[in-house]
Motif scaffolding. Structure first.
Motif, PDB file in Angstrom:
ATOM      1  N   ALA A   1      32.597 -27.264  24.304  1.00  0.00           N
ATOM      2  CA  ALA A   1      33.724 -26.879  23.761  1.00  0.00           C
ATOM      3  C   ALA A   1      34.036 -27.268  22.392  1.00  0.00           C
ATOM      4  O   ALA A   1      34.931 -26.758  21.583  1.00  0.00           O
ATOM      5  CB  ALA A   1      34.776 -27.699  24.540  1.00  0.00           C
ATOM      6  N   GLU A   2      33.468 -28.220  21.684  1.00  0.00           N
ATOM      7  CA  GLU A   2      33.727 -28.709  20.506  1.00  0.00           C
ATOM      8  C   GLU A   2      32.780 -28.133  19.286  1.00  0.00           C
ATOM      9  O   GLU A   2      32.996 -28.252  18.348  1.00  0.00           O
ATOM     10  CB  GLU A   2      33.667 -30.333  20.383  1.00  0.00           C
ATOM     11  N   GLY A   3      31.650 -27.288  19.971  1.00  0.00           N
ATOM     12  CA  GLY A   3      30.701 -27.009  18.870  1.00  0.00           C
ATOM     13  C   GLY A   3      30.667 -25.693  19.061  1.00  0.00           C
ATOM     14  O   GLY A   3      31.387 -24.702  19.579  1.00  0.00           O
TER      15      GLY A   3
ATOM     16  N   LEU B   1      24.406 -26.101  16.866  1.00  0.00           N
ATOM     17  CA  LEU B   1      23.810 -27.447  16.644  1.00  0.00           C
ATOM     18  C   LEU B   1      24.395 -28.017  18.107  1.00  0.00           C
ATOM     19  O   LEU B   1      25.739 -28.219  18.497  1.00  0.00           O
ATOM     20  CB  LEU B   1      24.462 -28.411  15.811  1.00  0.00           C
ATOM     21  N   THR B   2      23.392 -28.268  19.040  1.00  0.00           N
ATOM     22  CA  THR B   2      23.616 -28.977  20.222  1.00  0.00           C
ATOM     23  C   THR B   2      22.954 -30.349  20.224  1.00  0.00           C
ATOM     24  O   THR B   2      22.031 -30.521  19.550  1.00  0.00           O
ATOM     25  CB  THR B   2      23.269 -27.882  21.521  1.00  0.00           C
ATOM     26  N   ALA B   3      22.689 -30.814  21.678  1.00  0.00           N
ATOM     27  CA  ALA B   3      22.098 -31.974  21.798  1.00  0.00           C
ATOM     28  C   ALA B   3      20.373 -31.767  21.787  1.00  0.00           C
ATOM     29  O   ALA B   3      19.776 -32.864  21.621  1.00  0.00           O
ATOM     30  CB  ALA B   3      22.261 -32.734  23.395  1.00  0.00           C
ATOM     31  N   THR B   4      19.889 -30.618  22.076  1.00  0.00           N
ATOM     32  CA  THR B   4      18.595 -30.243  22.037  1.00  0.00           C
ATOM     33  C   THR B   4      18.083 -29.147  20.884  1.00  0.00           C
ATOM     34  O   THR B   4      16.970 -29.029  20.971  1.00  0.00           O
ATOM     35  CB  THR B   4      18.229 -29.881  23.504  1.00  0.00           C
TER      36      THR B   4
ATOM     37  N   LEU C   1      41.165 -26.472  12.569  1.00  0.00           N
ATOM     38  CA  LEU C   1      39.962 -27.623  12.850  1.00  0.00           C
ATOM     39  C   LEU C   1      38.693 -27.007  12.270  1.00  0.00           C
ATOM     40  O   LEU C   1      38.245 -25.752  11.994  1.00  0.00           O
ATOM     41  CB  LEU C   1      40.103 -27.887  14.421  1.00  0.00           C
ATOM     42  N   PRO C   2      38.022 -27.984  11.876  1.00  0.00           N
ATOM     43  CA  PRO C   2      36.417 -27.623  11.692  1.00  0.00           C
ATOM     44  C   PRO C   2      35.599 -26.888  12.805  1.00  0.00           C
ATOM     45  O   PRO C   2      35.977 -27.327  14.026  1.00  0.00           O
ATOM     46  CB  PRO C   2      35.683 -29.224  11.285  1.00  0.00           C
ATOM     47  N   GLY C   3      34.872 -26.245  12.311  1.00  0.00           N
ATOM     48  CA  GLY C   3      34.134 -25.379  13.437  1.00  0.00           C
ATOM     49  C   GLY C   3      33.195 -26.251  14.156  1.00  0.00           C
ATOM     50  O   GLY C   3      32.998 -25.869  15.181  1.00  0.00           O
ATOM     51  N   HIS C   4      32.488 -27.209  13.763  1.00  0.00           N
ATOM     52  CA  HIS C   4      31.762 -28.229  14.494  1.00  0.00           C
ATOM     53  C   HIS C   4      32.191 -29.532  13.817  1.00  0.00           C
ATOM     54  O   HIS C   4      32.388 -29.667  12.746  1.00  0.00           O
ATOM     55  CB  HIS C   4      30.504 -27.890  14.279  1.00  0.00           C
ATOM     56  N   GLU C   5      32.290 -30.822  14.852  1.00  0.00           N
ATOM     57  CA  GLU C   5      32.498 -31.969  14.135  1.00  0.00           C
ATOM     58  C   GLU C   5      31.596 -32.759  13.479  1.00  0.00           C
ATOM     59  O   GLU C   5      31.805 -33.773  13.144  1.00  0.00           O
ATOM     60  CB  GLU C   5      33.154 -32.871  15.432  1.00  0.00           C
ATOM     61  N   HIS C   6      30.271 -32.215  13.348  1.00  0.00           N
ATOM     62  CA  HIS C   6      29.339 -33.207  13.028  1.00  0.00           C
ATOM     63  C   HIS C   6      29.448 -33.358  11.397  1.00  0.00           C
ATOM     64  O   HIS C   6      29.515 -32.427  10.647  1.00  0.00           O
ATOM     65  CB  HIS C   6      27.737 -32.444  13.068  1.00  0.00           C
ATOM     66  N   PRO C   7      29.305 -34.514  11.150  1.00  0.00           N
ATOM     67  CA  PRO C   7      29.983 -34.939   9.753  1.00  0.00           C
ATOM     68  C   PRO C   7      28.820 -34.283   8.666  1.00  0.00           C
ATOM     69  O   PRO C   7      29.064 -34.164   7.320  1.00  0.00           O
ATOM     70  CB  PRO C   7      29.659 -36.305   9.553  1.00  0.00           C
TER      71      PRO C   7
END
Length: 657
Positions: A117-119, A277-280, A440-446
């Motif tokens: 949901a956040e990515g 960008l996901t966990a894998t 909001l940012p499209g993805h939260e990764h800094p």
């Protein structure tokens, strides 16, 4: 490293391998499995080619053979202890390995975590060698083997829900994976993939992974139980008068491969590109629109072996060549250019095929203010939100490309909190209405450019933009910002700041792949109607919307701590019931009472001991509450975006239902 590995360094493992290895343990060893896995995780791990090695102790060596980074056979896990192969070390090892989806018969791999949901909820990773398939017609009714597999999967899902994250150890996870493998073999691909997704998210929750979100786990369990109930319950069980519209069995089953239809010649105009960008997995996806206004995607997504380098890999993928015919342009270039494609193929979800017969050459692009691209901004915001919310009801693979994207013209208002005590968010007013939305940012990764770009845009009060964002379902209007561009000339008077991008950027910026500079925001001459300096602070009022959190919190609490958590005092239950009924949510109050009653409904033997059950009644009550909560959240989001030009600011006051 081309393996499906995570930051812990372990190779990937097929779900059925985990199920088989864990089921080979004795009952005594199964009770020790979680502790053994925790100890094994502390041991040093080394790799030589396709073999991973762990020294269990001074005498035992654990060897994992994983060609391509994935353990595909239980025999590939060797242990040197005396109890092998029925030892706890082998089971602990496969428990620590991240799950890798199977690629059977040329099927495309499915990333269990992508669509978080956040990515970015872009297209799932595509296997480069996967052929384009045409699916055969599905049988009209479930076969006995399919029905048995669906019921097995349902029982395993009910047991995991009753245990909760805190009690769903390796044995519970392995049982669900075993049921998922049986379902996959029976041809129930969609529920099997949903089960693997649930196990992946349970693992993330138990390990405290940074990408874990409880809302994703609740959503995964709701989908899994909804599918197994629909598959294992006869249509006429609801009664003739109350029978709902049945979901087609083909949609419930899902498919093993992505189906592509021949499109012939296509003229594509690049729209924007975003990182995935996901966990894998990490990569980039380009979005394009054809002459008829339909959106399509081309993805470049690959597995990553180290979370520390995943974000740079995603950003770097924007410079890779678009994998479509003989096209010699990168994803960033394609977002501002075009393609002329012959022999094109496209899936129902809008993914463009990259078969050997496809031919593509570079062509001119189109401005966002010119047709056919400009037509995307002609749809009213309310209609766009309705389209995005309706698409969420469809299976992921059947959703049209870009169904969750919104195309808006806005004026930036600066950063302000949307509720007392909340963090400041970038606010914008939608052109032609009084609707104020939070960006909001499209993805939260800094390490992605989203957050830095959003911080810079927050300083540009009064900046008018044409933007593309992804709908964030909430009870106040929120949008995850993906790309921005210059608004149409003459649509409004110029503001105190304007977007002044270099000529080669075609008046648009991909906010996840490119960093804006201060020079890109050019101040214009101050005007009486646009004073220089910060705008007045955006006022906020206490939220007074319906207390939907009461039921939603209990639904999530059951997932976190299991069935036993829903046994509060009578005073707490009465307070929740009163709060919901006063707000007019009598159905929510009934569902919460039913959920608590089902959680406490334990049969006991003559000695007063609790008799284990299949948890079906509890899971049914939980599913009803979860589906209601989902529907209510969708209704609140739809109402929040229903601006009519005279509406109050819905960022400050959630809409009522």
């Amino acid at each position: 490293m081309n393996a499906t590995t995570q930051e812990n360094g372990w190779p990937g493992v097929r779900p059925e391998v985990v199920a088989e290895v864990v089921s080979g343990l004795s009952t005594r060893l199964q009770k020790r499995l979680d502790g053994a896995a925790a100890k094994l995780a502390q041991r040093p791990l080394s790799r030589e080619g396709d073999e991973w090695r762990v020294e269990v102790d001074e005498e035992a060596l654990l060897v994992l053979h994983a060609p391509g980074g994935v353990i595909a056979d239980p025999a590939s896990v060797h242990c040197g202890c005396l109890l092998a192969p029925a030892c706890v070390h082998r089971a602990a090892a496969v428990t620590l390995c991240p799950l890798a989806e199977a690629i059977e018969g040329g099927a495309e791999s499915s990333d269990a975590d992508a669509p978080r949901a956040e990515g970015p909820r872009a297209e799932a990773p595509e296997t480069p060698s996967a052929p384009e398939a045409v699916l055969r017609p599905e049988p009209a009714a479930l076969t006995p083997s399919e029905l048995a597999a669906a019921r097995h999967l349902h029982r395993a899902a009910c047991a995991l829900l009753a245990a909760g994250v805190s009690g769903a150890g390796a044995v519970s996870q392995a049982e669900l994976l075993r049921a998922a493998h049986r379902a996959r073999v029976a041809g129930l691909y969609r529920p099997a993939a949903a089960a693997v997704t649930v196990v992946t998210r349970v693992r993330a929750a138990r390990s405290g992974a940074p990408d874990h979100r409880l809302v994703d786990l609740v959503s995964g369990l709701r989908e899994l139980l909804g599918l197994t109930v629909a598959l294992s319950t006869p249509v006429d069980a609801f009664g003739a008068s109350d029978a709902p519209e049945p979901t087609p069995l083909g949609e419930l089953r899902g498919s093993a491969r992505q189906a592509y239809a021949e499109e012939g010649g296509l003229r594509l105009y690049g729209l924007f590109a975003e990182p995935v960008l996901t966990a894998t997995h990490a990569g980039a996806v380009s979005w394009a629109v054809d002459a008829g206004g339909r959106l399509s995607t081309v993805a470049e997504v690959t597995p990553h072996g180290d979370a520390a380098i995943a974000a740079p890999l995603a950003v770097g993928a924007g410079n890779r060549t678009v994998r479509l015919g003989d096209a010699a342009l990168s994803h960033r270039e394609f977002s501002r250019a075009g393609l002329a494609v012959q022999g094109a193929t496209r899936s129902a979800g809008g993914r463009l095929g990259a078969g050997a017969s496809v031919r593509a050459v570079r062509a001119a692009g189109a401005d966002w203010t010119a047709e056919p691209v400009a037509g995307l901004w002609s749809e009213p915001p309310g209609a766009q939100v309705a389209r995005a919310l309706a698409a969420q009801e469809l299976p992921y693979e059947s959703r049209p490309a870009g169904s969750d994207l919104l195309f808006l013209d806005v004026t930036l208002l600066g950063a302000a909190p949307t509720a007392p005590g909340a963090a400041a968010q970038l606010l914008a007013r939608v052109a032609g209405s009084d609707l104020v939305i939070a960006l909001l940012p499209g993805h939260e990764h800094p390490d992605l450019a989203f957050r830095a770009n959003l911080a810079l845009l927050a300083t540009a009060h009064g900046l008018r933009l044409r933007l593309i964002g992804r709908l964030e379902r909430a009870d106040c209007p929120q949008l995850r910002l993906l790309a921005i561009g210059t608004p149409p000339d003459g649509s409004d008077q110029p503001g105190p700041v304007r977007l002044a991008l270099a000529a080669d950027r075609a008046g648009r910026a991909n906010l996840g792949l490119e960093r804006l500079q201060t020079a890109d925001l050019q101040a214009t001459a101050p005007r009486a109607d646009h004073p220089a300096g910060p705008l007045p602070e955006f006022p906020t009022t206490p939220p007074d919307g319906p207390p939907v959190h009461v039921l939603a919190r209990r639904v999530a609490q059951a997932v976190t701590t299991g069935r036993s958590a829903l046994a509060p005092s009578a005073a707490t239950a009465a307070a929740d019931r009163s709060l919901l009924r006063v707000a007019g949510l009598s159905t929510a109050a009934q569902l919460l009472d039913g959920l608590r009653a089902a959680a406490a409904d334990h049969r006991r033997d003559v000695f007063g001991r609790v008799v284990p059950d299949d948890h079906d009644s509890f899971a049914t009550a939980w599913l009803a509450a979860a589906v209601y909560t989902e529907a209510l959240a969708t209704a609140l989001c739809s109402a929040a975006w229903a601006a009519d030009g005279t509406a109050t600011d819905r960022t400050r006051q959630p809409a009522r239902v």
